[in-house]
Every structure is written in C-alpha cells, then in structure tokens.
Write a protein that holds these residues in place. Sequence first.
Motif, PDB file in Angstrom:
ATOM      1  N   PHE A  24       2.471  40.284 -25.068  1.00  0.00           N
ATOM      2  CA  PHE A  24       3.600  40.208 -25.581  1.00  0.00           C
ATOM      3  C   PHE A  24       4.210  39.158 -26.077  1.00  0.00           C
ATOM      4  CE2 PHE A  24       8.219  39.581 -24.486  1.00  0.00           C
ATOM      5  CZ  PHE A  24       8.846  40.912 -25.216  1.00  0.00           C
ATOM      6  N   GLU A  25       3.532  37.964 -25.323  1.00  0.00           N
ATOM      7  CA  GLU A  25       4.067  36.479 -25.830  1.00  0.00           C
ATOM      8  C   GLU A  25       2.851  35.734 -26.649  1.00  0.00           C
ATOM      9  OE1 GLU A  25       6.819  35.059 -25.649  1.00  0.00           O
ATOM     10  OE2 GLU A  25       7.850  35.475 -23.780  1.00  0.00           O
ATOM     11  N   ALA A  26       2.291  36.504 -27.401  1.00  0.00           N
ATOM     12  CA  ALA A  26       1.030  36.075 -28.283  1.00  0.00           C
ATOM     13  C   ALA A  26       1.137  35.008 -29.148  1.00  0.00           C
ATOM     14  CB  ALA A  26       0.487  37.257 -28.796  1.00  0.00           C
ATOM     15  N   ASP A  27       2.482  35.010 -29.677  1.00  0.00           N
ATOM     16  CA  ASP A  27       2.683  33.785 -30.567  1.00  0.00           C
ATOM     17  C   ASP A  27       3.098  32.790 -29.826  1.00  0.00           C
ATOM     18  OD1 ASP A  27       2.264  35.472 -33.166  1.00  0.00           O
ATOM     19  OD2 ASP A  27       4.508  35.916 -33.108  1.00  0.00           O
ATOM     20  N   PHE A  28       3.594  32.823 -28.872  1.00  0.00           N
ATOM     21  CA  PHE A  28       4.158  31.832 -27.837  1.00  0.00           C
ATOM     22  C   PHE A  28       2.946  31.095 -27.395  1.00  0.00           C
ATOM     23  CE2 PHE A  28       4.508  30.568 -23.396  1.00  0.00           C
ATOM     24  CZ  PHE A  28       5.260  29.297 -23.660  1.00  0.00           C
ATOM     25  N   MET A  29       2.135  31.922 -26.785  1.00  0.00           N
ATOM     26  CA  MET A  29       0.742  31.576 -26.323  1.00  0.00           C
ATOM     27  C   MET A  29      -0.402  30.883 -27.060  1.00  0.00           C
ATOM     28  SD  MET A  29       0.992  32.235 -23.074  1.00  0.00           S
ATOM     29  CE  MET A  29      -0.790  31.983 -22.484  1.00  0.00           C
ATOM     30  N   SER A  30      -0.276  31.083 -28.505  1.00  0.00           N
ATOM     31  CA  SER A  30      -1.135  30.514 -29.470  1.00  0.00           C
ATOM     32  C   SER A  30      -0.536  29.196 -29.856  1.00  0.00           C
ATOM     33  CB  SER A  30      -1.050  31.413 -30.666  1.00  0.00           C
ATOM     34  OG  SER A  30      -0.069  31.587 -31.494  1.00  0.00           O
ATOM     35  N   LYS A  31       0.989  28.921 -29.798  1.00  0.00           N
ATOM     36  CA  LYS A  31       1.645  27.662 -30.050  1.00  0.00           C
ATOM     37  C   LYS A  31       1.052  26.693 -29.001  1.00  0.00           C
ATOM     38  CE  LYS A  31       5.109  29.548 -32.915  1.00  0.00           C
ATOM     39  NZ  LYS A  31       6.566  29.888 -32.939  1.00  0.00           N
ATOM     40  N   VAL A  32       1.074  27.102 -27.616  1.00  0.00           N
ATOM     41  CA  VAL A  32       0.871  26.441 -26.755  1.00  0.00           C
ATOM     42  C   VAL A  32      -0.473  25.770 -26.455  1.00  0.00           C
ATOM     43  CG1 VAL A  32       0.760  26.617 -23.983  1.00  0.00           C
ATOM     44  CG2 VAL A  32       2.902  27.327 -24.981  1.00  0.00           C
ATOM     45  N   MET A  33      -1.342  26.792 -26.969  1.00  0.00           N
ATOM     46  CA  MET A  33      -2.865  26.267 -26.913  1.00  0.00           C
ATOM     47  C   MET A  33      -3.065  25.363 -28.037  1.00  0.00           C
ATOM     48  SD  MET A  33      -3.682  27.992 -24.467  1.00  0.00           S
ATOM     49  CE  MET A  33      -5.435  28.131 -24.160  1.00  0.00           C
ATOM     50  N   ALA A  34      -2.375  25.503 -29.245  1.00  0.00           N
ATOM     51  CA  ALA A  34      -2.476  24.523 -30.220  1.00  0.00           C
ATOM     52  C   ALA A  34      -1.793  23.102 -30.131  1.00  0.00           C
ATOM     53  CB  ALA A  34      -1.844  25.156 -31.567  1.00  0.00           C
ATOM     54  N   SER A  35      -0.885  23.326 -29.224  1.00  0.00           N
ATOM     55  CA  SER A  35      -0.186  21.921 -28.790  1.00  0.00           C
ATOM     56  C   SER A  35      -1.074  20.958 -28.089  1.00  0.00           C
ATOM     57  CB  SER A  35       1.080  22.163 -27.842  1.00  0.00           C
ATOM     58  OG  SER A  35       0.684  22.145 -26.574  1.00  0.00           O
TER      59      SER A  35
ATOM     60  N   LEU B  80       4.888  32.132 -16.621  1.00  0.00           N
ATOM     61  CA  LEU B  80       3.518  32.566 -17.441  1.00  0.00           C
ATOM     62  C   LEU B  80       2.511  31.666 -17.574  1.00  0.00           C
ATOM     63  CD1 LEU B  80       2.439  35.068 -18.797  1.00  0.00           C
ATOM     64  CD2 LEU B  80       3.514  34.232 -21.249  1.00  0.00           C
ATOM     65  N   LEU B  81       2.834  30.467 -17.987  1.00  0.00           N
ATOM     66  CA  LEU B  81       1.758  29.589 -18.068  1.00  0.00           C
ATOM     67  C   LEU B  81       1.225  28.829 -16.716  1.00  0.00           C
ATOM     68  CD1 LEU B  81       3.323  27.230 -20.961  1.00  0.00           C
ATOM     69  CD2 LEU B  81       1.559  29.092 -21.164  1.00  0.00           C
ATOM     70  N   ASP B  82       2.081  28.829 -15.568  1.00  0.00           N
ATOM     71  CA  ASP B  82       1.486  28.093 -14.427  1.00  0.00           C
ATOM     72  C   ASP B  82       2.675  28.722 -13.171  1.00  0.00           C
ATOM     73  OD1 ASP B  82       0.706  26.448 -12.594  1.00  0.00           O
ATOM     74  OD2 ASP B  82       1.736  24.614 -13.137  1.00  0.00           O
ATOM     75  N   SER B  83       2.130  29.928 -12.798  1.00  0.00           N
ATOM     76  CA  SER B  83       2.605  30.722 -11.669  1.00  0.00           C
ATOM     77  C   SER B  83       2.717  29.865 -10.247  1.00  0.00           C
ATOM     78  CB  SER B  83       2.403  31.895 -11.648  1.00  0.00           C
ATOM     79  OG  SER B  83       0.975  32.028 -11.143  1.00  0.00           O
ATOM     80  N   ASP B  84       2.011  28.754 -10.377  1.00  0.00           N
ATOM     81  CA  ASP B  84       1.892  27.993  -8.930  1.00  0.00           C
ATOM     82  C   ASP B  84       2.673  26.815  -9.273  1.00  0.00           C
ATOM     83  OD1 ASP B  84      -0.338  29.751  -7.925  1.00  0.00           O
ATOM     84  OD2 ASP B  84      -1.753  28.392  -9.017  1.00  0.00           O
ATOM     85  N   ASN B  85       3.628  26.570 -10.092  1.00  0.00           N
ATOM     86  CA  ASN B  85       4.730  25.555  -9.949  1.00  0.00           C
ATOM     87  C   ASN B  85       5.948  26.332  -9.611  1.00  0.00           C
ATOM     88  OD1 ASN B  85       6.588  24.033 -10.648  1.00  0.00           O
ATOM     89  ND2 ASN B  85       5.601  22.914 -12.363  1.00  0.00           N
ATOM     90  N   GLY B  86       6.553  25.806  -8.526  1.00  0.00           N
ATOM     91  CA  GLY B  86       7.612  26.449  -7.756  1.00  0.00           C
ATOM     92  C   GLY B  86       8.808  26.368  -8.472  1.00  0.00           C
ATOM     93  N   ASP B  87       8.713  25.330  -9.324  1.00  0.00           N
ATOM     94  CA  ASP B  87      10.081  25.231 -10.029  1.00  0.00           C
ATOM     95  C   ASP B  87      10.656  26.281 -11.090  1.00  0.00           C
ATOM     96  OD1 ASP B  87      10.493  22.478  -8.739  1.00  0.00           O
ATOM     97  OD2 ASP B  87       9.392  21.612 -10.573  1.00  0.00           O
ATOM     98  N   SER B  88       9.760  27.054 -11.250  1.00  0.00           N
ATOM     99  CA  SER B  88      10.136  28.194 -12.233  1.00  0.00           C
ATOM    100  C   SER B  88      10.693  29.324 -11.459  1.00  0.00           C
ATOM    101  CB  SER B  88       9.017  28.740 -13.076  1.00  0.00           C
ATOM    102  OG  SER B  88       8.054  29.140 -12.134  1.00  0.00           O
ATOM    103  N   TYR B  89      10.454  29.349 -10.198  1.00  0.00           N
ATOM    104  CA  TYR B  89      11.208  30.293  -9.128  1.00  0.00           C
ATOM    105  C   TYR B  89      12.313  29.646  -8.840  1.00  0.00           C
ATOM    106  CZ  TYR B  89       6.418  32.307  -8.853  1.00  0.00           C
ATOM    107  OH  TYR B  89       5.311  33.022  -8.881  1.00  0.00           O
ATOM    108  N   ASP B  90      12.627  28.452  -8.632  1.00  0.00           N
ATOM    109  CA  ASP B  90      13.879  27.696  -8.461  1.00  0.00           C
ATOM    110  C   ASP B  90      14.865  28.170  -9.651  1.00  0.00           C
ATOM    111  OD1 ASP B  90      15.435  25.608  -7.239  1.00  0.00           O
ATOM    112  OD2 ASP B  90      15.132  24.490  -8.843  1.00  0.00           O
ATOM    113  N   GLY B  91      14.206  28.115 -10.788  1.00  0.00           N
ATOM    114  CA  GLY B  91      15.046  28.435 -12.034  1.00  0.00           C
ATOM    115  C   GLY B  91      15.521  29.714 -11.498  1.00  0.00           C
ATOM    116  N   PHE B  92      14.804  30.816 -11.433  1.00  0.00           N
ATOM    117  CA  PHE B  92      15.052  32.210 -11.249  1.00  0.00           C
ATOM    118  C   PHE B  92      16.027  32.243  -9.985  1.00  0.00           C
ATOM    119  CE2 PHE B  92      10.534  33.358 -12.490  1.00  0.00           C
ATOM    120  CZ  PHE B  92      10.611  33.401 -13.686  1.00  0.00           C
TER     121      PHE B  92
END
Length: 140
Positions: free
Chosen positions: A44-55, A91-103
Amino acid sequence: MRSVFLWMALGLFLTGAALAQGGVIDATRPLYGGTTAKKDVIAFEADFMSKVMASGLGLEESAKNLIQSGRIAFKERDLPKAMQEFNRAWLLDSDNGDSYDGFALLYYQMGKSETDISQFFETAISKDRHSADVHLHYAQ
C-alpha cells in the motif's frame, strides 16, 4: 426467487468475512487499522517505501525522523499528518516504542478509552528502544 435472495445473502456474508479476515488498510488509524498483514501495508505504501530505500538513511534512522515529524505535527494539532508519520515510522521500525507513544497521544487527543491509550503506552514501554518521553507522557 427466494433462492436468489439466499445466494445473494450468502455472497454478501462471504465477502464481508473475507474482508474481515484479510483486513482493510486504514491509514487514519494506528497500525493502519491493525487488521491486515504488514506485507500488504508495505505494498500500500510502495511509493513511500521506495523513497525511503533511495534515501540511504536506513529504516531505523528514517523511522526516528518520521517520529520527530509526527511529534511536530501533533504539537501543531495536525492529527492526520501525525497519524501518517507515526504509522510510517511503525512500518519501518515496529521495535521503536516511540511510534506507539505517538499512537497513545493521538488516541488521548481523540478522546479514546483509557484502556486503548494505556495499551499503546504499555507497548511503547515494552520495546527495547524508546525515549524517556514515553514514560513522561504515560505518567501524565
């Protein structure tokens, strides 16, 4: 005629069951709605993922940047943008607790139940990698 209606009802039931089982991607909710496989969200996030990989930054560093961007959007009360950034960080790093904090913070702002909010905070704290902000936010 009656059997046609029965077949239509069965078809609708099976379609609904398939959607529930396969899940629907909902980018307006934490974990993209949490009802679908992560591989489907990546597609679903293919465009975003390709930009991340290219960065060339790597997944963890990109996730940290997205969390920072999500926190800024949250402070500016741009909740849809904050949700998008926290979802993408997860999506990029589900082991980082800060995204859950944001939720958790978003759920608090949206008036969700204390149980749902606490569940995200507890998940954030359970992760090996999370900032001290998680404990501060949970205590408030």
